[in-house]
Write an enzyme that holds these catalytic residues in place. Structure first.
Site, PDB file in Angstrom:
ATOM      1  N   HIS A  22      19.688  47.895  56.929  1.00  0.00           N
ATOM      2  CA  HIS A  22      20.463  49.148  56.722  1.00  0.00           C
ATOM      3  C   HIS A  22      20.813  49.149  55.117  1.00  0.00           C
ATOM      4  O   HIS A  22      21.816  48.658  54.589  1.00  0.00           O
ATOM      5  CB  HIS A  22      21.767  48.815  57.553  1.00  0.00           C
ATOM      6  CG  HIS A  22      22.372  50.347  57.449  1.00  0.00           C
ATOM      7  ND1 HIS A  22      23.147  50.757  58.495  1.00  0.00           N
ATOM      8  CD2 HIS A  22      22.428  51.363  56.690  1.00  0.00           C
ATOM      9  CE1 HIS A  22      23.524  51.870  58.312  1.00  0.00           C
ATOM     10  NE2 HIS A  22      23.420  52.351  57.209  1.00  0.00           N
ATOM     11  N   HIS A  81      24.549  56.287  63.805  1.00  0.00           N
ATOM     12  CA  HIS A  81      25.899  56.070  63.015  1.00  0.00           C
ATOM     13  C   HIS A  81      26.752  56.986  63.963  1.00  0.00           C
ATOM     14  O   HIS A  81      26.564  57.907  64.162  1.00  0.00           O
ATOM     15  CB  HIS A  81      25.611  56.923  61.671  1.00  0.00           C
ATOM     16  CG  HIS A  81      27.178  57.053  61.025  1.00  0.00           C
ATOM     17  ND1 HIS A  81      27.313  56.762  59.852  1.00  0.00           N
ATOM     18  CD2 HIS A  81      28.193  57.861  61.381  1.00  0.00           C
ATOM     19  CE1 HIS A  81      28.588  57.005  59.380  1.00  0.00           C
ATOM     20  NE2 HIS A  81      29.168  57.493  60.328  1.00  0.00           N
ATOM     21  N   HIS A  87      20.703  51.782  51.404  1.00  0.00           N
ATOM     22  CA  HIS A  87      20.629  53.184  50.870  1.00  0.00           C
ATOM     23  C   HIS A  87      19.837  52.950  49.686  1.00  0.00           C
ATOM     24  O   HIS A  87      20.676  52.311  48.758  1.00  0.00           O
ATOM     25  CB  HIS A  87      21.993  54.127  50.849  1.00  0.00           C
ATOM     26  CG  HIS A  87      22.533  54.285  52.184  1.00  0.00           C
ATOM     27  ND1 HIS A  87      22.085  55.342  52.907  1.00  0.00           N
ATOM     28  CD2 HIS A  87      23.236  53.670  52.992  1.00  0.00           C
ATOM     29  CE1 HIS A  87      22.863  55.354  54.058  1.00  0.00           C
ATOM     30  NE2 HIS A  87      23.501  54.179  54.296  1.00  0.00           N
ATOM     31  N   ARG A 126      18.963  55.470  47.345  1.00  0.00           N
ATOM     32  CA  ARG A 126      19.326  56.969  46.702  1.00  0.00           C
ATOM     33  C   ARG A 126      18.106  57.524  46.380  1.00  0.00           C
ATOM     34  O   ARG A 126      18.580  58.585  45.291  1.00  0.00           O
ATOM     35  CB  ARG A 126      20.377  56.525  45.914  1.00  0.00           C
ATOM     36  CG  ARG A 126      21.729  55.978  46.233  1.00  0.00           C
ATOM     37  CD  ARG A 126      22.338  56.651  47.169  1.00  0.00           C
ATOM     38  NE  ARG A 126      23.647  56.032  47.575  1.00  0.00           N
ATOM     39  CZ  ARG A 126      24.316  56.221  48.728  1.00  0.00           C
ATOM     40  NH1 ARG A 126      23.551  57.062  49.719  1.00  0.00           N
ATOM     41  NH2 ARG A 126      25.358  55.622  49.090  1.00  0.00           N
ATOM     42  N   ASN A 130      32.313  54.054  55.539  1.00  0.00           N
ATOM     43  CA  ASN A 130      32.404  54.623  56.722  1.00  0.00           C
ATOM     44  C   ASN A 130      31.192  54.048  57.749  1.00  0.00           C
ATOM     45  O   ASN A 130      29.963  54.233  57.134  1.00  0.00           O
ATOM     46  CB  ASN A 130      32.137  56.371  56.667  1.00  0.00           C
ATOM     47  CG  ASN A 130      32.154  57.117  57.963  1.00  0.00           C
ATOM     48  OD1 ASN A 130      32.425  56.415  58.867  1.00  0.00           O
ATOM     49  ND2 ASN A 130      31.603  58.007  57.802  1.00  0.00           N
ATOM     50  N   ASP A 156      21.487  58.691  59.629  1.00  0.00           N
ATOM     51  CA  ASP A 156      22.510  57.993  58.923  1.00  0.00           C
ATOM     52  C   ASP A 156      23.204  58.426  57.967  1.00  0.00           C
ATOM     53  O   ASP A 156      22.383  59.068  57.105  1.00  0.00           O
ATOM     54  CB  ASP A 156      22.191  56.552  58.717  1.00  0.00           C
ATOM     55  CG  ASP A 156      23.410  55.785  58.015  1.00  0.00           C
ATOM     56  OD1 ASP A 156      24.556  55.810  58.825  1.00  0.00           O
ATOM     57  OD2 ASP A 156      23.180  55.028  57.180  1.00  0.00           O
ATOM     58  N   PHE A 214      32.283  57.937  50.437  1.00  0.00           N
ATOM     59  CA  PHE A 214      32.193  56.510  51.158  1.00  0.00           C
ATOM     60  C   PHE A 214      31.002  55.379  50.795  1.00  0.00           C
ATOM     61  O   PHE A 214      30.087  55.927  50.235  1.00  0.00           O
ATOM     62  CB  PHE A 214      31.874  56.682  52.697  1.00  0.00           C
ATOM     63  CG  PHE A 214      33.059  57.567  53.342  1.00  0.00           C
ATOM     64  CD1 PHE A 214      34.234  56.997  53.815  1.00  0.00           C
ATOM     65  CD2 PHE A 214      32.895  59.054  53.439  1.00  0.00           C
ATOM     66  CE1 PHE A 214      35.252  57.750  54.584  1.00  0.00           C
ATOM     67  CE2 PHE A 214      33.819  59.822  54.279  1.00  0.00           C
ATOM     68  CZ  PHE A 214      35.036  59.001  54.591  1.00  0.00           C
ATOM     69  N   ASN A 249      18.748  59.181  54.227  1.00  0.00           N
ATOM     70  CA  ASN A 249      19.844  60.529  53.668  1.00  0.00           C
ATOM     71  C   ASN A 249      19.591  60.620  52.179  1.00  0.00           C
ATOM     72  O   ASN A 249      20.417  60.403  51.188  1.00  0.00           O
ATOM     73  CB  ASN A 249      21.134  60.260  54.225  1.00  0.00           C
ATOM     74  CG  ASN A 249      21.812  58.671  53.439  1.00  0.00           C
ATOM     75  OD1 ASN A 249      20.745  57.938  53.289  1.00  0.00           O
ATOM     76  ND2 ASN A 249      22.881  58.695  53.422  1.00  0.00           N
ATOM     77  N   ASP A 298      24.498  47.820  54.879  1.00  0.00           N
ATOM     78  CA  ASP A 298      24.936  49.099  54.865  1.00  0.00           C
ATOM     79  C   ASP A 298      25.263  49.427  53.113  1.00  0.00           C
ATOM     80  O   ASP A 298      26.044  50.118  52.781  1.00  0.00           O
ATOM     81  CB  ASP A 298      26.005  49.731  55.523  1.00  0.00           C
ATOM     82  CG  ASP A 298      26.299  51.302  55.492  1.00  0.00           C
ATOM     83  OD1 ASP A 298      25.472  51.824  54.974  1.00  0.00           O
ATOM     84  OD2 ASP A 298      27.550  51.711  55.874  1.00  0.00           O
TER      85      ASP A 298
END
Lengths: 433, 330, 178
Positions: free
Chosen positions: A63, A182, A65, A67, A281, A155, A326, A97, A308
């Site tokens: 998990h 999520h 991110h 970007r 979050n 997510d 977040f 995302n 995360d």
């Protein structure tokens, strides 16, 4: 076609039930052997002395991110994958995302390509569940699998519509892929910034009550039960959610869960500083929730540790609490927080913790035939940890593009020493670090 | 998992000496009873200045005070401006709506720009809880919180305390009701901290959607039926109801709210005869209280406005008086 | 480490000084103009009270806190605690006699004059002190003084008065020991 000999380390490979002082030989991007005697044909190009160190399969973080594409000011695949290496992580699964979201084969292939160019750690894309991550209709899950997606999630946001969630669980089961959810009922968290409870009441900060997570966990466990699909609860944070997963597993539902270091080390009273580095979050919860997450890790209800990792450029985080995004970075603080706060106090032993960082996430992502173990023939991804290294977390030394960590200044134990990906040493802890 | 104290300034001095050593006023939760009393005592001696023909003293001559209002509030801003002027400070208003904030400049950059012009005290009003705390970490000026989100409105809390103390002669031992939207009210929080620290009993009253379970943990009693607790109250502070709360469905209608919680003549007749009635304003006549109650003998609404000026003078005076070493301490 | 102290006036002598100042004030007043005594906090206030008793005639006494008017405000470590100005009568057209214990630099008197003039427009402002010790830094002198004492800049002249202090006396306090 180099050969690496890792000598005299404590080899922990939970997939094989191994925990012993052994040597590891890697050859031609694969594990050649683990044992006491050198294989007959082994002529090492490099010998790594691992005495006093822990040698384990390369760590997998399911998990993160990264970007890219879209928010390269926060992180890129190259910088995020580099931060992973510095944290001892050899494989990451990145969330969809991005801008645009990873809802097309082209988007998924772009990630694979950029990761190859960066040549840091392995990067596996997680595809979007819905087109545009809007929660409307299913993305082309089958073609995303063929492009390289290892799992699906929207997510950043939940799959709110239960009918869509049900179809996603059904459809993904055709490819034996997991839906990572999520869990957040948005209507109960509108405007929320921190955990809803005594502290939010005290501080006058809009709250996100725990039941917003609990309700969706309960709903989706039921949907997984009726569909037979594979459900993974991301970043579980409430006591009730842990109990729901425990109970679902008892009934035989195909549900797994992950916990993040901040959810077993920090509580919501930290928000009294109004510091956005404590804003994520799901939010930081209460002591009772932290205790329940730890209990879930101890009894195996939660079988995966994940970060995360959510980088945000400093100018975005240095805003009023409600306006700051977040999330926190986590790749470089994963190992020390696990060692210091789970292994150190005796809550988990080394093999249990390493399983949550290797075999369990490999299984979750369907990579267990190649990764997550040091069996001969597996990919030559190896993490060597110094279990006794004492150091102070300093965000300025992070390899991530962002600095948003709540752990600045924490005194911790345990650190990546040498990291091998695909049979190549990609990271060595330098004397300056 | 201990939490370091919020950097609100220097450690409070022992309660015995009513001196003030803080650089900022961010909230009443941080303050000791002694510090709150020191502000109230100082405010009492400033009250006289407003009665003079020449309503000005030179104490803050040459100091620059900025009003940074990121949320509209004409009354609070006017009260702070007048207080600063009565202390002979130079006052400059900065209204966010007419500024570069609407062009995307960050709040901190705006504050730093203002500080570069020379500023001693920043008075900040912001719709987001914690904005004054954030500001105080980025500027050298003193920061006074003029209301942040649903967090605190310390000068409103202090002027309520001052009004109660002047009217009742004491605060300790009184029973004070706060009626209305406690959950979303910064005035309520500052009142709760100030009153409980000074030894009053606080009863929070409103529907459970506005006074949810759990507020007891702040050291208060929670009640949902005003008529049941009203006879016990020495003071009732009637909070303003924001109409958007009704639009969000937190209570069914304004008339139902008024039926249960409105301060009417009939309710006043069932109260202690010397019940002191406060309202932070601006008041909605006919929603929280009837005109005859607002203008009646129990009402101290206009005294609150007058005392607000004295409290704000006191706070400006005290935060400006930090020692020369104070700014280096951070 | 205590500083060297020597007593200049005892209780009886201090009473004589007060008598003298009271007589001067009474003799100096403008006929037909109301007289107000305004003590400068802290020790000017009990002196004003005693002078008023000696003068009789129901002369009202007020108190002025000059803190907000000081020219050295903010130069010390902390803001002084305010005690408040309390002059509950009209100063317009009155003769105001400012009362203090010791006249030294004159800066306190300057601040007190500003404070009183912010309350209205007196017909005349005069200054009465128990001791004038010299060392004036402003063009200010006492209209009525109980005694003149020569003191070096390092010395302090302290007037002690009941009930604030245990005894009525005036003492010279030596320079702080090095």
């Amino acid at each position: 076609m180099s050969t690496i000999h890792i000598r005299g380390g404590r080899v922990i490979d939970p997939a094989q039930g191994l925990d012993a002082t052994l040597d590891v030989w890697l050859h031609d991007r694969k594990v050649l052997a683990v044992g006491r005697e050198a294989p007959a044909n082994a002529r090492p190009d490099e010998v790594i002395d691992a005495a006093g160190l822990v040698v384990c399969p390369g760590l997998i973080d399911c998990h993160v991110h990264l970007r890219e594409p879209g928010n390269e000011e926060d992180e890129t695949i190259a910088t995020g994958a580099d931060a992973a290496l510095a944290g001892g992580v050899t494989t990451v699964a990145c969330m969809p995302n991005t801008l645009p979201p990873l809802d097309t084969p082209a988007g998924v292939e772009y990630i694979v390509l950029q990761a190859k160019r960066a040549k840091k750690c392995n990067v596996y894309p997680v595809g979007a569940v819905s087109k545009g991550r809007t929660g409307g209709e299913l993305a082309e899950l089958g073609r995303l699998v063929e492009a390289g997606a290892v799992a699906f999630t929207d997510d950043g946001a939940p799959v709110a519509n239960p009918a869509l969630m049900k179809r996603a669980l059904q459809y993904a089961s055709m490819f034996n892929k997991v839906i990572m959810q999520h869990c957040q009922v948005m209507e109960l968290t509108e405007g929320g910034v921190m955990n809803g409870g005594f502290q939010s009441m005290r501080l006058g900060i809009p709250g996100m009550p725990p039941e917003a997570e609990d309700i969706m966990v309960a709903r989706d466990i039921r949907l997984a039960e009726v569909t037979g699909g594979r459900l993974h609860i991301q970043h579980i944070s409430t006591a009730r959610a842990v109990e729901l997963v425990r109970e679902g597993k008892r009934r035989g539902v195909r549900v797994t869960a992950e916990a993040c270091p901040h959810h077993f080390t920090l509580t919501d009273d930290r928000l009294e500083s109004f510091d956005s580095h404590f804003k994520m979050n799901p939010p930081l919860r209460t002591k009772a929730d932290v205790d329940a997450v730890i209990e879930g890790l101890v009894d195996g209800t939660i079988e995966v540790l994940a970060t995360d990792h959510a980088p945000h450029a400093p100018e975005k985080k240095a805003r009023e609490l409600n306006l700051a995004p977040f999330g926190i970075i986590g790749l470089e603080t994963l190992v020390p927080l696990v060692v210091t706060h789970l292994i150190g106090p005796g809550l988990l032993d080394w093999p249990a913790a390493i399983r949550m960082l290797t075999a369990a996430p490999a299984e979750l992502l369907g990579l267990h035939h190649r990764k997550g173990s040091l069996r001969p023939g597996m990919d030559a991804d190896v993490t060597i940890l110094d279990p006794d290294a004492r150091w102070t977390i300093d965000p300025e030394r992070s390899r991530s593009k962002s600095r948003n960590t709540p752990f600045a200044g924490w005194e911790v134990v345990g650190r990546a020493h040498t990291v091998i990906v695909n049979g190549e040493v990609r990271y060595r802890l330098g004397p300056e670090a | 998992m201990s939490t370091p104290p919020a950097p609100t300034g220097e450690a409070p001095s022992p309660a015995a000496t009513p001196s003030w050593t803080r650089r900022h006023l961010l909230g009443l939760e941080d303050l000791s009873a002694g510090e709150i009393t020191a502000i109230l005592d100082t405010a009492d001696s400033f009250a006289e200045v407003s009665d003079r023909p020449r309503k000005k003293v030179p104490a803050l001559q040459g100091k620059v005070v900025f009003n940074l209002f990121f949320e509209n509030s004409t009354r609070t801003r006017t009260s702070f401006s007048l207080a600063a002027k009565r202390l002979s400070a130079d006052v400059q208003d900065f209204a966010a709506s007419t500024s570069s904030l609407s062009k995307g400049e960050s709040f901190i950059d705006t504050a730093r720009n203002i500080e570069a012009m020379g500023c001693d005290v920043m008075i900040i009003r912001h719709s987001i809880s914690g904005a004054p705390q954030l500001l105080s970490k980025h500027v050298r000026s003193s920061v006074i919180n003029a209301g942040d989100g649903a967090h605190e409105h310390p000068t409103q809390g202090l002027l309520d305390l001052m009004t109660i103390r002047r009217k009742k002669g004491r605060i300790e031992g009184l029973t004070v009701g706060l009626v209305g939207d406690i959950a979303h009210s910064r005035v309520a929080r500052s009142n709760i901290w100030g009153l409980t620290k000074l030894g009053a009993k606080v009863i929070l009253c409103g529907p459970p959607t506005l006074v949810p379970r759990g507020f007891e943990a702040l050291g208060c009693e929670v009640a949902h039926h005003l008529d049941e607790v009203l006879p016990r109250l020495d003071v009732v502070n009637v909070l303003r109801i924001q109409f958007e709360r009704q639009q969000k469905g937190l209570f069914p209608s304004v008339s139902e709210y008024f039926y249960f919680y409105g301060m009417t003549r009939e309710r006043l007749e069932r109260s202690k005869p010397d019940l002191l009635l406060l309202a932070p304003g601006p008041i909605n006549r006919g929603v929280e209280l009837t005109p005859e109650v607002a203008d009646g003998p129990n009402s101290a609404i206009l005294d609150q406005v007058t005392n607000g000026l004295a409290v704000r003078m006191a706070v400006l005076y005290l935060v400006s008086g930090r020692g020369p070493g104070a700014s280096k301490a951070e | 480490m205590a500083r060297a102290e020597s007593r200049l006036f005892g209780s009886d002598e201090l009473g004589a000084l007060l008598d003298r100042v009271a007589r001067q004030v009474a003799e100096g007043r403008i006929p037909g103009v109301p007289l107000l005594l305004v003590g400068i906090r802290t020790r000017g206030v009990p002196i004003a009270d005693r002078l008023a008793a000696l003068i009789g005639d129901g002369v009202p006494v007020g108190a002025v806190d000059i803190t907000l008017y000081r020219d050295d405000l903010g130069l010390q470590g902390h803001w002084p605690v305010l005690k408040g100005t309390d002059i509950p009568f009209e100063v317009d057209g009155a003769e105001v006699v400012l009362v203090d214990d010791v006249l030294h630099t004159g800066r306190t008197v300057r601040a007190a004059m500003n404070a009183v003039c912010d309350l209205g427009r007196p017909a005349r402002v005069r200054l009465a002190v128990l001791v004038d010790r010299g060392g004036h830094e402003l063009p200010i002198r006492a209209d009525y003084a109980g005694a003149a004492v020569a003191a070096s800049p390092e010395e302090r002249i302290e007037v002690r008065l009941r009930p604030i202090d245990p005894d009525d006396e005036v003492v010279r306090v030596g320079p702080a020991p090095c």
